[in-house]
Write an enzyme that holds these catalytic residues in place. Structure first.
Site: not given
Ligand code: GUN
Length: 282
Positions: A98, A121, A54
């Site tokens: 996350q 998100d 990211k």
């Molecule tokens: N962990 C795995 N995929 C995601 C996601 O799309 N967003 C977040 N915040 N955590 C994750």
């Protein structure tokens, strides 16, 4: 005849290129640099890789990204305080915590603490509610990427039978609502569905998000269907989808590969939501 391969990587690259232009325009017009802050709790190796990807993607398009690393044993209160601080931080347009979080932390309480205006998100109940009733707001990243990939085939979604296998809050449920908004006739299947093969093989659009590596073979597929494989399981160190690609490719009309299908789209939609948050911040 072999299916058309939906090249998620190429589509994602093209969208990221156009995001770069949007970001430059935003900067020239309002002096704003979009900012994403990610909170990572603990040292889960998979989460560390996701967060690094990211960060890299943000840097490439011109989004200012910051990662806040917190100890595995951090208290829920300290984590919430950090989120409250970021809610007020002018340079942070998007906040992402996350997941998964350690078991002593209430995930729902953490998601609820994020200002919905920064919920890139798309997990906050207010954001989810807006999606449900058709109000504008952030769309969750993986479903938004899936809809984009389906539209890239050039086929109409309206009136088609879309079958989703999987009912998670992150993929199955929201993508079903989004396909409904596109006027598809939607069926949601899950682990308790009987006659899964019968239902799946009547789908014009099949979205597979079950987390079972190579479960769906050509017997589950209608001739000419659009097949979107959301699965990402590691098997013997290799990334596997939920679909047996080599079989299904001979029956489907369109299919996403793993890797290189849905995966690259998810981060791209996160970038897009962050830019949207920055545009809406003034
Ligand atoms: N962990 C795995 N995929 C995601 C996601 O799309 N967003 C977040 N915040 N955590 C994750």
């Amino acid at each position: 005849m072999a299916a058309n391969i939906i090249d998620g990587k190429a589509i994602a690259d093209r969208i990221r290129q156009s995001l770069k232009d949007d970001i430059q325009r935003l900067n020239a017009k309002k002096g704003i640099v979009p900012g994403l802050t990610v909170i990572l709790v603990g040292k889960d190796p998979a989460s560390q890789v996701y967060v690094r990807n990211k960060e890299r993607a943000c840097m490439e398009v011109g989004i200012r990204s910051k990662v806040i690393y917190m100890d595995q044993g951090v208290s829920q209160d300290d984590l919430l305080q950090e989120i409250y601080r970021l809610n007020q931080d002018k340079e942070t347009h998007g906040i992402l915590v996350q997941l998964p979080l350690p078991s002593h932390i209430d995930e729902a309480a953490v998601i609820n603490a994020i200002d919905p205006r920064k919920d890139v998100d798309g997990f906050h109940p207010i954001t989810v509610g807006k999606l449900f009733v058709g109000e504008s707001g952030f769309e969750p990243c993986t479903p938004k990427g899936i809809i984009t990939l389906i539209k890239e085939t050039g086929q109409d979604i309206s009136g088609k039978h879309a079958v989703i296998i999987g009912r998670s809050n992150i993929v199955g449920k929201p993508v079903s609502i989004m396909l409904l908004k596109e006027n598809a006739t939607v069926t949601i299947c899950h682990s308790k569905t009987s006659n899964l093969k019968d239902v799946a093989s009547r789908a014009d659009i099949l979205v597979v998000a079950m987390g079972q590596p190579e479960f769906i073979d050509d017997e589950y597929i209608k001739e000419g269907a659009i097949v979107i494989d959301v699965g990402t399981s590691r098997v013997d160190g290799k990334l596997k989808g939920d679909v047996v690609f080599d079989k299904v490719v001979h029956k489907a009309g369109w299919i996403t590969p793993v890797p290189g299908g849905v995966g690259p789209m998810t981060i791209t939609m996160l970038l897009k939501n962050t830019v949207q948050a920055a545009y809406q911040s003034e």
